[in-house]
Design a protein around this motif. Structure first.
Motif, PDB file in Angstrom:
ATOM      1  N   VAL A  68       0.861  -1.176   0.000  1.00  0.00           N
ATOM      2  CA  VAL A  68       0.000   0.000   0.000  1.00  0.00           C
ATOM      3  C   VAL A  68       0.897   1.226   0.000  1.00  0.00           C
ATOM      4  CG1 VAL A  68      -0.220   0.080   2.533  1.00  0.00           C
ATOM      5  CG2 VAL A  68      -2.004   1.101   1.110  1.00  0.00           C
ATOM      6  N   LEU A  79      -4.730   7.491   0.288  1.00  0.00           N
ATOM      7  CA  LEU A  79      -4.321   6.142  -0.130  1.00  0.00           C
ATOM      8  C   LEU A  79      -4.182   6.157  -1.644  1.00  0.00           C
ATOM      9  CD1 LEU A  79      -6.529   3.717   1.972  1.00  0.00           C
ATOM     10  CD2 LEU A  79      -4.055   3.809   1.915  1.00  0.00           C
ATOM     11  N   LEU A  82      -3.188   0.390  -3.637  1.00  0.00           N
ATOM     12  CA  LEU A  82      -3.302  -0.840  -2.855  1.00  0.00           C
ATOM     13  C   LEU A  82      -3.173  -1.975  -3.853  1.00  0.00           C
ATOM     14  CD1 LEU A  82      -3.877  -2.420  -0.251  1.00  0.00           C
ATOM     15  CD2 LEU A  82      -6.315  -2.241  -0.821  1.00  0.00           C
ATOM     16  N   GLY A  94      -5.095  -7.039   1.730  1.00  0.00           N
ATOM     17  CA  GLY A  94      -5.469  -5.660   1.438  1.00  0.00           C
ATOM     18  C   GLY A  94      -6.102  -4.990   2.638  1.00  0.00           C
ATOM     19  N   LEU A  97      -3.438  -4.119   5.229  1.00  0.00           N
ATOM     20  CA  LEU A  97      -2.623  -2.978   4.805  1.00  0.00           C
ATOM     21  C   LEU A  97      -3.379  -1.665   4.958  1.00  0.00           C
ATOM     22  CD1 LEU A  97      -0.967  -4.611   1.678  1.00  0.00           C
ATOM     23  CD2 LEU A  97       0.265  -3.734   3.683  1.00  0.00           C
ATOM     24  N   VAL A  98      -4.640  -1.633   4.538  1.00  0.00           N
ATOM     25  CA  VAL A  98      -5.432  -0.401   4.665  1.00  0.00           C
ATOM     26  C   VAL A  98      -5.639  -0.059   6.136  1.00  0.00           C
ATOM     27  CG1 VAL A  98      -7.674   0.687   4.215  1.00  0.00           C
ATOM     28  CG2 VAL A  98      -6.551  -0.656   2.418  1.00  0.00           C
TER      29      VAL A  98
END
Length: 152
Positions: A68, A79, A82, A94, A97-98
């Motif tokens: 990311v 952001l 990703l 994902g 990571l977010v």
């Protein structure tokens, strides 16, 4: 899975990150039926020129399976990318990571955009509490859906 800070400036990680980005955006291009996604065609030099902060996720074999990237200001975290390897989709990479970037936002607003027709990405952001903030046609026929996660 281990999440750590990474940089595309590091060799051979830069080439590995670029390959991961291309593989991931190839999947999105298939989902939205449009391959004009700029990071899909980016070179390593172009990737390295981006003013982005990066986190990477590695598997038990120390293989990069997700990453990311974001930009930040005093009031907002954007952001920017990703990416998850196609062989590692739907494993929570994902999401993890977010969530890590959201935690690092420390109360700041977080914004993200994805292909309007990328239903899996949209579901991910919505499940994490992001709110739809409109759609924009960035080039003729290529639409993005914008999302916001309000800060504290």
């Amino acid at each position: 899975m281990l999440i750590t800070g990474i940089s595309p400036d590091t060799d051979p990680l830069g080439a590995e990150l670029l390959a991961l980005q291309h593989a991931s955006y190839t999947v999105e291009a298939e989902i939205i039926d449009d391959d004009r996604i700029p990071p899909l065609h980016e070179s390593l030099e172009e990737l390295r020129a981006q003013p982005l902060l990066w986190l990477g996720a590695t598997d038990e074999d120390d293989r990069l399976v997700g990453a990311v990237a974001w930009e930040e200001t005093a009031g907002e975290v954007d952001l920017n990318r990703l990416v998850v390897h196609p062989s590692a989709l739907r494993q929570g990479i994902g999401r993890a990571l977010v969530k890590e970037v959201m935690a690092r936002a420390a109360g700041r607003r977080v914004v993200v955009s994805t292909g309007r027709d990328n239903a899996p990405a949209r579901r991910l952001y919505e499940r994490l509490g992001f709110v739809a903030a409109g759609e924009v046609e960035v080039i003729p026929g290529l639409w993005l859906a914008n999302y916001t996660y309000p800060g504290a």
